[in-house]
Enzyme design. Structure first.
Site, PDB file in Angstrom:
ATOM      1  N   GLN A  88      12.728  -1.347   8.259  1.00 21.55           N
ATOM      2  CA  GLN A  88      11.369  -1.527   8.766  1.00 21.55           C
ATOM      3  C   GLN A  88      10.912  -2.958   8.502  1.00 21.55           C
ATOM      4  O   GLN A  88      10.779  -3.358   7.344  1.00 21.55           O
ATOM      5  CB  GLN A  88      10.435  -0.527   8.073  1.00 21.55           C
ATOM      6  CG  GLN A  88       8.978  -0.620   8.455  1.00 21.55           C
ATOM      7  CD  GLN A  88       8.106   0.223   7.534  1.00 21.55           C
ATOM      8  OE1 GLN A  88       8.424   0.407   6.374  1.00 21.55           O
ATOM      9  NE2 GLN A  88       7.020   0.736   8.058  1.00 21.55           N
ATOM     10  N   SER A 123      13.524  -2.576   2.696  1.00 22.33           N
ATOM     11  CA  SER A 123      14.536  -1.668   2.160  1.00 22.33           C
ATOM     12  C   SER A 123      15.659  -1.484   3.179  1.00 22.33           C
ATOM     13  O   SER A 123      15.412  -1.373   4.383  1.00 22.33           O
ATOM     14  CB  SER A 123      13.918  -0.306   1.841  1.00 22.33           C
ATOM     15  OG  SER A 123      12.868  -0.426   0.917  1.00 22.33           O
ATOM     16  N   GLU A 206       5.293   7.423   7.579  1.00 19.13           N
ATOM     17  CA  GLU A 206       5.873   6.886   6.354  1.00 19.13           C
ATOM     18  C   GLU A 206       5.188   7.464   5.132  1.00 19.13           C
ATOM     19  O   GLU A 206       5.849   7.880   4.163  1.00 19.13           O
ATOM     20  CB  GLU A 206       5.752   5.365   6.353  1.00 19.13           C
ATOM     21  CG  GLU A 206       6.281   4.720   5.080  1.00 19.13           C
ATOM     22  CD  GLU A 206       6.079   3.205   5.066  1.00 19.13           C
ATOM     23  OE1 GLU A 206       6.815   2.522   4.350  1.00 19.13           O
ATOM     24  OE2 GLU A 206       5.184   2.704   5.780  1.00 19.13           O
ATOM     25  N   GLU A 338      -4.435   0.294  -3.188  1.00 18.51           N
ATOM     26  CA  GLU A 338      -5.774  -0.200  -2.863  1.00 18.51           C
ATOM     27  C   GLU A 338      -6.094   0.038  -1.383  1.00 18.51           C
ATOM     28  O   GLU A 338      -7.196   0.472  -1.032  1.00 18.51           O
ATOM     29  CB  GLU A 338      -5.874  -1.690  -3.191  1.00 18.51           C
ATOM     30  CG  GLU A 338      -5.823  -2.015  -4.685  1.00 18.51           C
ATOM     31  CD  GLU A 338      -4.435  -1.918  -5.277  1.00 18.51           C
ATOM     32  OE1 GLU A 338      -4.324  -1.910  -6.515  1.00 18.51           O
ATOM     33  OE2 GLU A 338      -3.456  -1.844  -4.499  1.00 18.51           O
TER      34      GLU A 338
END
Length: 368
Positions: A88, A123, A206, A338
């Protein structure tokens, strides 16, 4: 090879993901029937979902929603069988948590696009055959409007992958540099300028994939509970109370995940997945911290600092030190905690949105 033949046959029989359409690995059935299929096929070769999790949890639902018939036929089968690993390409070093501020440029060149820019924290990029990519096609438009979504061939000569060594010692993540990387327009997902909308589908899936893993919190709680049983000399009332509290929260997370999967059976993932992912990260960090405390001096040991580029994350298959360090990334990957709190506040609780002054200004005119 026999395992691959089985996986291909399972996909062709519609038993890969039963809620997908026929000829695309499914039977057009309710999503909840997947658990029945999985139980019946227990013990047969699987597709190693941890190794191909980005493809399964993010690329596949996005391709199903926005892909052309040709794209679905080309990409979904080898994605599910694990023949082609996906990564991604969203985060950028200059955009921080503001995905809409991404600056990687995509310039139209006949039937192709030329992509130049840098992505980070990617990743599986070192193993990936394809990537889902968000890039800016028009810097003169406001930041959300100037984005387009692509499928990038990671073997293109304009793509360079460099390892990022983490606090664990491994290089599970990567930097990806693109210099005039070629993307055929046939590999565009959604319309030109629709990148932000397409990316939201990816992000929602996700967060659900991360936050609603079966027994995601429970498996870590099992590890810590076993550590408690194995080290009675360190028992205190305070540690016992913390263990019980975290165990109860882990069980609540597991049950919430079951409810979320049932909701997914009748619709698309929504912002509720953000709450699941937020709590998953918090629990993983608190549980791993408690485990280190229970182990005392032994909790400071670390099994292997060797620089490696693993194919998948073995979270509970390593020692307590690894779990403690790796859990720090849970509150960053898949959307920072956050940002997720803002999503929950605005989209779930209906609280007033934060004032934003950058949504109507051309991206090129934004301060950086």
């Amino acid at each position: 090879m026999a395992s691959l033949d089985f996986l291909r046959a399972r996909f062709d029989a519609g038993l890969a993901w039963v809620h997908f359409p026929t000829r695309l690995g499914g039977l057009g059935l309710p999503r909840q029937l997947q658990s029945v299929v999985d139980e019946e096929l227990r013990g047969t070769p699987d597709n190693d979902p941890r190794r191909i999790g980005i493809g399964l949890g993010m690329a596949a639902p996005t391709i199903l929603t926005f892909g052309t018939d040709e794209q679905k036929q080309r990409f979904l089968r080898p994605l599910w069988t694990g023949e082609e690993v996906w990564c991604q390409l969203f985060s950028e070093p200059g955009a921080g948590s503001d995905l809409a501020a991404a600056g990687t440029r995509a310039v139209r060149d006949g039937d192709d696009w030329r992509v130049t820019g840098q992505k980070v924290w990617t990743s599986s990029a070192h193993n990936a055959r394809f990537a889902i990519l968000l890039a800016r096609h028009d810097p003169d438009l406001p930041k959300h409007a100037g984005l387009t979504y692509f499928i990038l061939d990671m073997t293109d000569p304009g793509v360079e992958v460099r390892p990022l060594r983490q606090i664990t010692g491994e290089a599970e993540f990567n930097e990806v540099f693109m210099t005039d990387a070629r993307v055929p327009d046939a590999n565009r997902l959604g319309a030109v300028g629709e990148g932000w909308q397409v990316a939201q589908t990816t992000l929602m899936n996700e967060r659900v994939a991360i936050g609603s893993r079966p027994a995601a919190g429970g498996s870590m709680a099992d590890v810590v509970a076993q550590t408690w049983r194995d080290h009675p000399a360190g028992h205190t009332t305070e540690l016992h109370d913390r263990l019980l509290d975290l165990w109860a929260r882990s069980e609540a997370l597991r049950l919430a995940g079951e409810r979320l999967r049932q909701q997914l059976a009748v619709g698309a993932p929504g912002p509720e997945g953000s709450a699941m992912k937020l709590e998953f990260a918090r629990l993983a960090q608190r549980l791993s911290g408690l485990e280190v405390e229970l182990l005392g001096v032994d909790g400071l040991r670390y099994d292997d600092w060797t620089m490696r580029r693993p194919e998948k994350v073995e979270f509970t298959g390593r020692d307590a030190g690894y779990r403690y360090l790796r859990a720090k990334g849970n509150s960053i990957e898949g959307g920072t905690s956050e940002v997720l709190r803002n999503i929950i506040a605005e989209r779930v609780l209906g609280l007033p949105a934060e004032p934003r002054t950058d949504t109507k200004v051309a991206w090129k005119d934004l301060p950086r």
